[in-house]
Scaffold this motif. Structure first.
Motif, short mmCIF file in Angstrom:
data_model
loop_
_atom_site.label_atom_id
_atom_site.label_comp_id
_atom_site.label_asym_id
_atom_site.label_seq_id
_atom_site.Cartn_x
_atom_site.Cartn_y
_atom_site.Cartn_z
N GLN A 36 78.13 14.27 57.77
CA GLN A 36 78.61 13.42 56.67
C GLN A 36 78.05 13.91 55.34
N LEU A 37 78.81 13.69 54.27
CA LEU A 37 78.41 14.14 52.94
C LEU A 37 77.36 13.22 52.34
N LEU A 38 76.62 13.78 51.37
CA LEU A 38 75.62 13.03 50.62
C LEU A 38 75.87 13.23 49.14
N GLY A 39 75.39 12.32 48.33
CA GLY A 39 75.43 12.49 46.89
C GLY A 39 74.52 13.64 46.48
N GLN A 40 74.89 14.34 45.43
CA GLN A 40 74.17 15.57 45.10
C GLN A 40 72.74 15.32 44.64
N TYR A 41 72.41 14.09 44.22
CA TYR A 41 71.04 13.80 43.82
C TYR A 41 70.34 12.87 44.80
N ASP A 42 70.96 12.60 45.91
CA ASP A 42 70.29 11.85 46.96
C ASP A 42 69.03 12.61 47.36
N PRO A 43 67.88 11.94 47.47
CA PRO A 43 66.66 12.68 47.81
C PRO A 43 66.74 13.43 49.14
N VAL A 44 67.56 12.94 50.07
CA VAL A 44 67.75 13.68 51.31
C VAL A 44 68.47 15.00 51.03
N MET A 45 69.47 14.93 50.14
CA MET A 45 70.23 16.13 49.80
C MET A 45 69.35 17.15 49.06
N THR A 46 68.60 16.70 48.08
CA THR A 46 67.76 17.63 47.33
C THR A 46 66.66 18.20 48.22
N ASN A 47 66.22 17.43 49.22
CA ASN A 47 65.26 17.96 50.17
C ASN A 47 65.89 19.07 51.02
N TYR A 48 67.16 18.89 51.41
CA TYR A 48 67.86 19.96 52.13
C TYR A 48 67.96 21.21 51.25
N MET A 49 68.21 21.03 49.97
CA MET A 49 68.26 22.18 49.07
C MET A 49 66.93 22.91 49.04
N ASN A 50 65.84 22.17 48.97
CA ASN A 50 64.51 22.78 48.98
C ASN A 50 64.27 23.52 50.30
N GLN A 51 64.72 22.93 51.41
CA GLN A 51 64.57 23.59 52.70
C GLN A 51 65.35 24.90 52.76
N VAL A 52 66.55 24.89 52.19
CA VAL A 52 67.36 26.12 52.15
C VAL A 52 66.61 27.22 51.40
N MET A 53 66.01 26.87 50.27
CA MET A 53 65.25 27.87 49.51
C MET A 53 64.13 28.47 50.36
N GLU A 54 63.43 27.60 51.08
CA GLU A 54 62.32 28.08 51.91
C GLU A 54 62.81 28.94 53.07
N LEU A 55 63.87 28.50 53.74
CA LEU A 55 64.39 29.26 54.87
C LEU A 55 64.87 30.65 54.46
N TYR A 56 65.56 30.73 53.33
CA TYR A 56 66.09 32.03 52.91
C TYR A 56 65.02 32.95 52.34
N ARG A 57 63.90 32.40 51.88
CA ARG A 57 62.78 33.28 51.54
C ARG A 57 62.34 34.06 52.77
N ALA A 58 62.30 33.36 53.91
CA ALA A 58 61.91 34.04 55.15
C ALA A 58 62.95 35.08 55.56
N LEU A 59 64.26 34.77 55.38
CA LEU A 59 65.30 35.72 55.76
C LEU A 59 65.30 36.95 54.86
N PHE A 60 65.11 36.73 53.56
CA PHE A 60 65.07 37.85 52.62
C PHE A 60 63.72 38.57 52.63
N ARG A 61 62.74 37.99 53.32
CA ARG A 61 61.38 38.51 53.36
C ARG A 61 60.83 38.67 51.94
N THR A 62 60.70 37.50 51.29
CA THR A 62 60.27 37.46 49.90
C THR A 62 59.46 36.21 49.63
N LYS A 63 58.65 36.27 48.59
CA LYS A 63 57.96 35.09 48.07
C LYS A 63 58.65 34.56 46.82
N ASN A 64 59.80 35.16 46.46
CA ASN A 64 60.51 34.73 45.25
C ASN A 64 60.80 33.23 45.29
N HIS A 65 60.34 32.52 44.26
CA HIS A 65 60.67 31.09 44.20
C HIS A 65 62.18 30.90 44.11
#
Length: 413
Positions: A36-65
């Motif tokens: 199901q969809l969430l509002g773009q500023y729902d704290p659950v949604m923004t937390n998923y965005m933060n998780q995506v950033m963390e997960l892709y740092r591992a995939l790209f093998r980088t510490k880039n924020h």
């Protein structure tokens, strides 16, 4: 189309997609997309965005924020990086060894860059010395590379280029759309300033989201241009027109403001695609990134052995081939498109053709993402052998599967 068919539910036929991409998405990714969809500023949604950033740092093998998603196909990530970094008149160097090097040139020209190229015949890649010699001659501001070019199935070595770029003050970008997750890529260790990718290849997802990562040096370039746009002039930047980023949607400064703690509105995040991208990364990291690369290497090697067991020749420098796509030379007397159509219509298996100087000369067979599996490899080899025999090509009966099985017996992932 009949009058009523446009009101039918979408019900596409089953296909085993064994071409250069897209591939069949992992069912776990498809399930995540149906959430199901969430509002773009729902704290659950923004937390998923933060998780995506963390997960892709591992995939790209980088510490880039600044590791995030650009909403759009993999080309949107390429455009966002180039539009946000290239100023009119900037010299860029593009080593071209296939179709997607030409794409980088085309986009850079739209950014009004002064584009310089070096080229090798399709099927080859560049040495680090060749690229450094061109950098010394051209003195570019950016080096634009493709890591894995599916048009030729070749993988460009990148590990030595970061040091070369640092010595000469050059920003270093690569398009890893077709390589990330199935071939080694080490953003920080290799000195890459920007990398963009896509989901529809080794990441086992659908097209429609472009993960990117940006080094602090690259972010500084983008932020400096953003200051000029906002009317803040510095001694280094007098001509505001030359500094302006001529895109709103692909302005990485604005996209970073949206993904950052300010959450400044720029666009409405493509929620279902973000869920897909998150699941793509989660699945690979759960498997282990090195295991994912090894899996692609194993199944690519089994496909190669099977193709050679059929008596077919492969294309290009095999010491630099991608793990996940194989170029197969269409044998004399065989109609390449007829083979592809019979595979599709009679076996529901899709393999690819090629472009430019290779059009009609090679097939491209992928073993990537969710389809980097033994059953997919063996099904494709068995079907290809049957079609070729049907069309009168004298293959060595049964040797393709035996050769692939031998690879599986010797290796594991």
């Amino acid at each position: 189309m009949s009058e009523s068919s446009k009101f039918d539910q979408i019900n596409p036929p089953y296909r085993l997609l064994m071409g250069p991409g897209p591939i069949n998405a992992d069912p776990r990714v498809l399930r995540a997309m149906s959430s199901q969809l969430l509002g773009q500023y729902d704290p659950v949604m923004t937390n998923y965005m933060n998780q995506v950033m963390e997960l892709y740092r591992a995939l790209f093998r980088t510490k880039n924020h600044w590791t995030l998603l650009v909403d759009g196909t993999s080309r949107s990530g390429i455009e966002a990086v180039l539009v946000s970094a290239i100023r009119p008149g900037d010299k860029v160097l593009v080593p071209v060894f296939g179709r997607f090097g030409h794409l980088l040139c085309e986009i850079a020209r739209r950014c009004r860059a002064e584009v310089h190229t070096i080229e090798v015949p399709w099927g080859q890649v560049f040495s680090a010395d060749q690229i450094e010699d061109a950098i010394k001659k051209v003195r570019p501001r950016l080096l634009l590379t493709v890591q894995g070019d599916t048009s030729t199935t070749m993988l460009q070595p990148l590990a030595e280029l970061g040091d070369i770029c640092r010595r000469h003050g050059v920003l270093f970008y690569t398009d890893a759309t077709a390589s990330l997750g199935g071939n080694a890529l080490a953003t920080d260790a290799w000195g890459l300033d920007a990398v963009s990718a896509g989901l529809q290849k080794c990441l086992a997802g659908p097209s429609g989201s472009a993960p990117i990562t940006l080094s602090p040096q690259f972010v500084e370039v983008v932020r400096r241009r953003q200051c000029v746009e906002q009317g803040i002039r510095t001694a280094d930047h007098v001509d505001g027109d030359d500094e302006m980023i001529y895109s709103n949607y692909f302005d990485l400064g604005m996209i970073m403001d949206y993904w950052g703690p300010e959450r400044l509105n720029h666009h409405t995040e493509a929620t279902s695609m973000l869920f897909a991208a998150r699941e793509c990364a989660r699945v690979i990291l759960e498997e282990g990134l090195e295991c994912s690369v090894a899996r692609h290497q194993l199944h690519g090697a089994a496909m190669l052995a099977g193709i050679q067991g059929l008596g077919l020749e492969v294309f290009g420098d095999q010491s630099h081939r991608m793990n996940n796509v194989l170029g197969v030379i269409i044998p004399p007397g065989v109609q390449g498109e007829q083979v592809r159509q019979m595979l599709l219509n009679d076996f529901a298996i899709e393999i690819g053709t090629s472009f430019g100087p290779l059009q009609g000369k090679i097939w491209r067979i992928g073993t990537m993402g969710y389809n980097a599996r033994k059953d997919c490899v063996l099904q494709t080899l068995a079907a290809l052998e049957a079609v070729l025999n049907r069309l009168g090509f004298a293959s060595r009966q049964g040797e393709a599967l035996q050769a692939a099985w031998n690879v599986y017996t010797a290796g594991s992932c």
